[in-house]
Scaffold this motif. Structure first.
Motif, PDB file in Angstrom:
ATOM      1  N   UNK A 183       7.363  -1.834   2.666  1.00 23.05           N
ATOM      2  CA  UNK A 183       6.341  -2.785   2.195  1.00 23.05           C
ATOM      3  C   UNK A 183       5.039  -2.054   1.896  1.00 23.05           C
ATOM      4  N   UNK A 184       4.665  -1.111   2.760  1.00 20.12           N
ATOM      5  CA  UNK A 184       3.434  -0.353   2.530  1.00 20.12           C
ATOM      6  C   UNK A 184       3.520   0.423   1.221  1.00 20.12           C
ATOM      7  N   UNK A 185       4.675   0.995   0.926  1.00 19.09           N
ATOM      8  CA  UNK A 185       4.857   1.730  -0.330  1.00 19.09           C
ATOM      9  C   UNK A 185       4.690   0.794  -1.519  1.00 19.09           C
ATOM     10  N   UNK A 186       5.203  -0.429  -1.397  1.00 18.00           N
ATOM     11  CA  UNK A 186       5.060  -1.405  -2.486  1.00 18.00           C
ATOM     12  C   UNK A 186       3.591  -1.764  -2.713  1.00 18.00           C
ATOM     13  N   UNK A 187       2.796  -1.806  -1.651  1.00 15.86           N
ATOM     14  CA  UNK A 187       1.364  -2.044  -1.830  1.00 15.86           C
ATOM     15  C   UNK A 187       0.730  -0.875  -2.600  1.00 15.86           C
ATOM     16  N   UNK A 188       1.147   0.331  -2.279  1.00 10.08           N
ATOM     17  CA  UNK A 188       0.611   1.483  -3.003  1.00 10.08           C
ATOM     18  C   UNK A 188       1.036   1.439  -4.476  1.00 10.08           C
ATOM     19  N   UNK A 189       2.253   0.991  -4.745  1.00  9.40           N
ATOM     20  CA  UNK A 189       2.720   0.853  -6.130  1.00  9.40           C
ATOM     21  C   UNK A 189       1.890  -0.188  -6.856  1.00  9.40           C
ATOM     22  N   UNK A 190       1.573  -1.268  -6.140  1.00 10.77           N
ATOM     23  CA  UNK A 190       0.741  -2.326  -6.747  1.00 10.77           C
ATOM     24  C   UNK A 190      -0.621  -1.784  -7.144  1.00 10.77           C
ATOM     25  N   UNK A 191      -1.149  -0.877  -6.353  1.00  9.23           N
ATOM     26  CA  UNK A 191      -2.448  -0.289  -6.700  1.00  9.23           C
ATOM     27  C   UNK A 191      -2.386   0.414  -8.047  1.00  9.23           C
ATOM     28  N   UNK A 192      -1.163   0.845  -8.427  1.00 12.86           N
ATOM     29  CA  UNK A 192      -1.014   1.580  -9.691  1.00 12.86           C
ATOM     30  C   UNK A 192      -0.639   0.650 -10.842  1.00 12.86           C
ATOM     31  N   UNK A 193       0.374  -0.204 -10.609  1.00 19.32           N
ATOM     32  CA  UNK A 193       0.895  -1.015 -11.726  1.00 19.32           C
ATOM     33  C   UNK A 193       0.314  -2.413 -11.761  1.00 19.32           C
ATOM     34  N   UNK A 194      -0.322  -2.851 -10.683  1.00 24.46           N
ATOM     35  CA  UNK A 194      -0.973  -4.142 -10.701  1.00 24.46           C
ATOM     36  C   UNK A 194      -0.080  -5.335 -10.492  1.00 24.46           C
ATOM     37  N   UNK A 195       1.086  -5.173  -9.953  1.00 25.53           N
ATOM     38  CA  UNK A 195       2.008  -6.269  -9.681  1.00 25.53           C
ATOM     39  C   UNK A 195       1.937  -6.656  -8.204  1.00 25.53           C
ATOM     40  N   UNK A 196       1.306  -7.788  -7.917  1.00 26.61           N
ATOM     41  CA  UNK A 196       1.167  -8.237  -6.536  1.00 26.61           C
ATOM     42  C   UNK A 196       2.446  -8.918  -6.010  1.00 26.61           C
ATOM     43  N   UNK A 197       3.291  -9.326  -6.926  1.00 25.80           N
ATOM     44  CA  UNK A 197       4.452 -10.094  -6.505  1.00 25.80           C
ATOM     45  C   UNK A 197       5.353  -9.288  -5.570  1.00 25.80           C
ATOM     46  N   UNK A 198       5.563  -8.008  -5.888  1.00 27.68           N
ATOM     47  CA  UNK A 198       6.496  -7.207  -5.106  1.00 27.68           C
ATOM     48  C   UNK A 198       6.062  -7.060  -3.645  1.00 27.68           C
ATOM     49  N   UNK A 199       4.842  -6.622  -3.354  1.00 27.24           N
ATOM     50  CA  UNK A 199       4.471  -6.478  -1.942  1.00 27.24           C
ATOM     51  C   UNK A 199       4.376  -7.805  -1.207  1.00 27.24           C
ATOM     52  N   UNK A 200       3.945  -8.862  -1.935  1.00 30.24           N
ATOM     53  CA  UNK A 200       3.830 -10.157  -1.270  1.00 30.24           C
ATOM     54  C   UNK A 200       5.200 -10.709  -0.906  1.00 30.24           C
ATOM     55  N   UNK A 201       6.158 -10.583  -1.834  1.00 34.05           N
ATOM     56  CA  UNK A 201       7.516 -11.031  -1.521  1.00 34.05           C
ATOM     57  C   UNK A 201       8.099 -10.184  -0.389  1.00 34.05           C
TER      58      UNK A 201
END
Length: 970
Positions: free
Chosen positions: A265-283
């Motif tokens: 989940x933490x990695x997905x938050x870092x990915x969101x910082x790059x691509x701007x997709x909040x859906x992945x870390x929130x799900x």
């Protein structure tokens, strides 16, 4: 149009500004000086004792951790605020509400951007400074070379490293949460985060910042979940401490899965910082929450309910055994020597012949009852006091070990007359106590009073006969808050050494303190420091203080040891001994931990409390590891503190020695005289007996069934408190000779106080450390347990006491002792393994019910099996119990008691008078003696079947009782 200019702002007066600044500076200087005075006084105290590095270590540790905590919180918060503000959108349409917010915030923006980090930094710094010991233990932790059975990690990891990692993760989590909070607030105020029309808009910079911080927070939680696997090793799980089957096979794997999931989940938050997709870390976060419920709660419940509970012993036995082994190791009871004991219950003539050395040392002077007697006989002045209860010790006299009761004659200035409680009296003149009293524990005078071996003012006895004996007591448990002592050579002494003569102040002997016992107050500056510390201007202005004056404070022995060894838990019973001619206080120090894997937890407060020890508060109450690692001494004359590393193998002590180097001396430096007086500590024994009530079993099956669980019986004299352990010189089965020991008993454990009061176990520990300099006797600390055979019923202490109280013959004699203005006090009920069985001994004291108390020993109760006896002396009682000849005697075998000895106080002799008590001759005592003799004659006639003699004795008894009633009415 007419315009009106705005009024000019009022200009502050320069003089007012200067005055305000000056007052602020003066206030700061005053506060700073008070803080400096406190710190400097501490430095002087530690420096005088030679333990200044202890104080420096504490100061350095706290300061470093404060700085780390302050910077660790303030810097990240400041950086997040700066980033959120500097990366705000330049052009953004704000709502009217945000406009108003900004109008309010903007004038304070600069202050807030620095003030908020500083505010949180101070709180974090103070919190971190309290963790300096945890951090230093982690930095200096040693390996124990013992591993846990689940993760195969050294137990030192759990005791030294794991607490630090837990604290560190908690701190980092707090920093990230605060940083996330201020990021969201600043971003919202300056338009980086906008909420409106069912839409949440986040600028790119804010998105990156929030996502990175959130990812870091989730990552830390993942690490925390991984650490929680190890925390299970010291947490309660059903009936044991440490993980059982469900935890090992369901909870620990579940935590591993959740920890890895959190990292994803933490990695997905870092990915969101790059691509701007909040859906992945929130799900993913939602899935993690569901997984926590399913894997962390649901699956363990299924395993426990459908697999473990129906087959508990089959699945849990292995883990119960882990708990048994670890608990015994952690509390130092692994080497317990158990022996099946088929106790004899029939008393026969000559049965105690092989135990004569033990019976000769049976204590009949109860240290909890005779303090008023000692005070009446040895106090001399109201300002002298003795500790209640007295302490117990032993001395070698004429080549023989003698058990004794002892107490220091201490100074208590609160007992001075109100008019005499001037500053000069309480601080300069009445400065110290004088001498100590030592009485035989196993003997009595004909009047039932203690037989003193050391007593009096001036001191006289086997101790004061030594050439180098120092009787003065400047440091004790009742010493004044502070005293100022010392003077140049040739100066007339002003300190009261001891009184002489029968009137107050007539011919008192004066002295001057000649030791090095406290910081110097010879300089004006030091006098000012201590005048502030004790809020006493007399210290600053007194003409009696000179260049050689010292100030003695923190004089309680336990306080002094605790300050120089703050890592120790001290025993609740410091005791005085005379060692190499000096009165010293001996204090046992414990290292302990709450993080020994698989070891069960004990509450120190509950384990230590009994009828002699009130409940205490402890900084670390629930422990699962303890060692008596340090023996400390405090010199009663100069207050010097010496710490000896008693258990050099203890890993906790080894770690603290790295934190506080050079504060301990090796056991090899202990003198032979000191070795002969140290003993096995009381509080440790109490903790061990609390553990052994359950953990005397060695196999998982017995532990699970709990059909053989024991508990400590309540004190027969105080049914709401546990019976304390007692020190006695005795010979346990398997020993070749008596040894100074401490013992306790066990009865069956039961809920709601419904225990059957019969003996199940008898535990004794060898408390004799030997008398060789620097060398510990091999058997010291040896735990021996007698497990009473189930085929034999041996009455417990409560049952024996009930038998004593309900026996008609004994009751009639006790009622006779209560005639008039007298009270009967039952002493400690001792239990000894002699004659192949268990002997109970209880001294019985009589005292006046008036204001003046002087308990005197009048009778001794004994019991063996179902037989009891009640006689004037222990030796007579033993003979009466064992068929007319026990084959052994007590320490009072040479005593011929005075019938009906006085219960009124013998006037305390003055220092110039003899200290031999006078024999009572009043009419009331004569009548009491006649009544007692008539009762004895009546009982003898009844046993012999002589009705004529019985009637004659009964008539004499009736007449004597009538005379007693008449005298009592007068």
């Amino acid at each position: 149009m007419t315009t009106t200019s705005a009024p000019n702002r009022a200009t502050p007066s320069p003089s007012r500004r200067i005055l305000a600044i000056s007052l602020a500076i003066i206030a700061a200087l005053v506060v700073g000086f008070f803080i400096f005075a406190s710190l400097y006084a501490d430095w002087l105290w530690y420096d005088q004792l030679g333990f200044q590095e202890v104080l420096v270590t504490q100061w350095v540790g706290r300061v470093i951790m404060f700085v780390i905590g302050f910077l660790g919180m303030a810097v990240p918060v400041w950086v997040t605020i700066q980033l959120a503000y500097r990366l705000r959108p330049v052009y953004v349409r704000l709502s009217s509400q945000l406009d108003r917010y900004q109008e309010v915030v903007e004038p304070l923006r600069r202050l807030a951007m620095w003030g908020i980090p500083v505010f949180f930094g101070f709180f974090a710094g103070f919190a971190a400074s309290t963790q300096w010991q945890t951090t230093w233990l982690w930095l200096n932790g040693v390996a124990t070379d013992v591993t846990d059975p689940i993760f195969n990690l050294d137990t030192g990891f759990y005791m030294f490293a794991m607490p630090f990692y837990s604290a560190l993760l908690g701190f980092v989590s707090a920093v990230l949460l605060v940083s996330l909070l201020v990021t969201v607030v600043v971003s919202y105020l300056y338009g980086s985060v906008r909420v409106g029309q069912r839409e949440l808009r986040i600028s790119k910079s804010a998105r990156i910042q929030i996502a990175v911080i959130a990812g870091l927070y989730v990552l830390v939680q993942g690490v925390s979940l991984w650490l929680d696997r190890y925390l299970l090793m010291v947490q309660n799980d059903d009936r044991i401490t440490g993980p059982a089957y469900t935890s090992v096979n369901a909870v620990i794997p579940g935590l591993s899965i959740l920890a890895i999931s959190a990292i994803v989940v933490a990695i997905l938050f870092f990915v969101t910082a790059i691509i701007g997709r909040w859906r992945y870390p929130l799900v993913a976060t939602a899935v993690l929450v569901v997984a926590t419920v399913v894997v962390g709660v649901g699956y363990p419940w299924v395993v426990n309910t459908f697999q473990v509970t129906p087959n508990k012993i089959n699945y849990e036995a292995q883990y119960y055994q882990y708990n048994i082994d670890a608990t015994k190791a952690a509390y130092g009871v692994s080497d317990l020597e158990q022996m099946e004991f088929s106790a004899a219950t029939d008393a026969e003539a000559g049965q105690l012949r092989e135990d004569a050395a033990t019976t000769a040392q049976i204590r009949i002077m109860d240290p909890t009852i005779i303090p008023p007697t000692v005070r009446q006989l040895e106090q001399y002045r109201a300002y002298y006091q003795f500790h209640n209860p007295l302490d117990v010790d032993r001395y070698e006299i004429d080549g023989q070990s003698q058990d004794t009761v002892v107490s220091v004659r201490e100074l208590d200035v609160n007992q001075l007359d109100a008019a005499a409680q001037t500053w000069q009296n309480t601080s300069l003149i009445y400065t110290h106590g004088y001498g100590l009293v030592v009485a035989k524990g196993n003997d009595r005078t004909t009047e039932g009073e203690p037989v003193f071996l050391e007593r009096g003012i001036p001191a006289s006895g086997f101790l004061s006969d030594q050439e180098d004996f120092e009787p003065r007591v400047y440091f004790g448990e009742m010493s004044p808050q502070y005293s100022i002592v010392g003077a140049p050579e040739g100066t007339a002494p002003i300190e009261l050494d001891y009184p002489t003569g029968s009137s107050e102040g007539s011919g008192d002997v004066k002295t001057t303190f000649e030791g090095d016992g406290g910081p110097s107050v010879g300089s004006v500056f030091n006098r000012l420091i201590y005048a502030l510390k004790f809020q006493s201007e007399q210290i600053l202005f007194s003409d009696d203080i000179n260049e050689d004056s010292q100030i003695l404070y923190d004089r309680d022995p336990a306080t002094r040891v605790q300050k120089v060894a703050p890592y120790l838990q001290l025993d609740s019973d410091p005791y005085p001994s005379v060692v190499d001619g000096r009165i010293v206080w001996i204090i046992d120090g414990y290292t302990r931990s709450a993080n020994y894997p698989y070891s069960s937890t004990v509450s120190l407060q509950e384990a230590i409390s009994d009828s002699n020890t009130t409940q205490q508060r402890f900084g670390l109450d629930n422990i699962n590891y303890i060692r008596n690692s340090v023996k400390a001494t405090v010199d009663a004359y100069d207050g010097s503190v010496t710490l000896y590393a008693w258990d050099e193998t203890d890993p906790v002590l080894q770690t603290w020695q790295k934190v506080y180097p050079s504060t301990l001396k090796p056991i090899s430096e202990m003198s032979a005289d000191l070795m002969s007086h140290v003993r096995y500590p009381t509080d440790l024994f109490k903790v061990q007996r609390a553990i052994l009530g359950v953990y005397h079993v060695s196999d998982a099956q017995s532990f699970y069934q709990r059909d053989n669980a024991w508990e400590t019986p309540n004190d027969p004299q105080n049914d709401s408190e546990l019976q304390p352990p007692y020190y006695l010189s005795m010979q346990m089965p398997g020993q070749t000779s008596p040894s100074y020991s401490m013992f306790t008993t066990f009865i069956p454990s039961a809920e709601a106080g419904n225990a059957r009061n019969v003996l199940m176990g008898y535990l004794a520990v060898d408390s004799n450390a030997g008398d060789d300099a620097g060398t510990l006797r091999d058997d010291y600390g040896k735990l021996r347990m007698l497990v009473i055979s189930a085929d034999t019923t041996v009455p417990g202490p409560g049952q024996v006491q009930n038998t004593f109280n309900s026996d008609p013959l004994i009751s009639s004699q006790i009622n006779l002792l209560k005639q008039g203005q007298s009270d009967v006090l039952n002493g400690n009920l001792l239990t000894l393994p002699v004659g192949g069985g268990l002997l109970y001994v209880q001294p019985v004291f009589v005292q006046s019910s008036g204001a003046t108390k002087l308990p005197t020993l009048q009778k001794v109760l004994v019991s063996f099996g179902n037989d009891i006896a009640f006689e004037d002396t222990l030796s007579e009682a033993l003979d009466a119990l064992f068929g007319g000849d026990a084959g052994a005697t007590g320490g009072d075998s040479d005593v011929t008691p005075t019938p009906g000895a006085t219960t009124q106080p013998t006037p305390a002799p003055t220092p110039s008078e003899t200290t031999t008590p006078t024999e009572p001759t009043d009419a009331y005592q004569v009548a009491l003696q006649e009544a007692q003799q008539a009762m004895l004659d009546r009982d003898a006639a009844l046993k012999a079947g002589d009705l004529t003699a019985f009637a004659e004795a009964d008539a004499r008894l009736t007449a004597a009782v009538e005379q007693l009633i008449a005298l009592g009415a007068q």
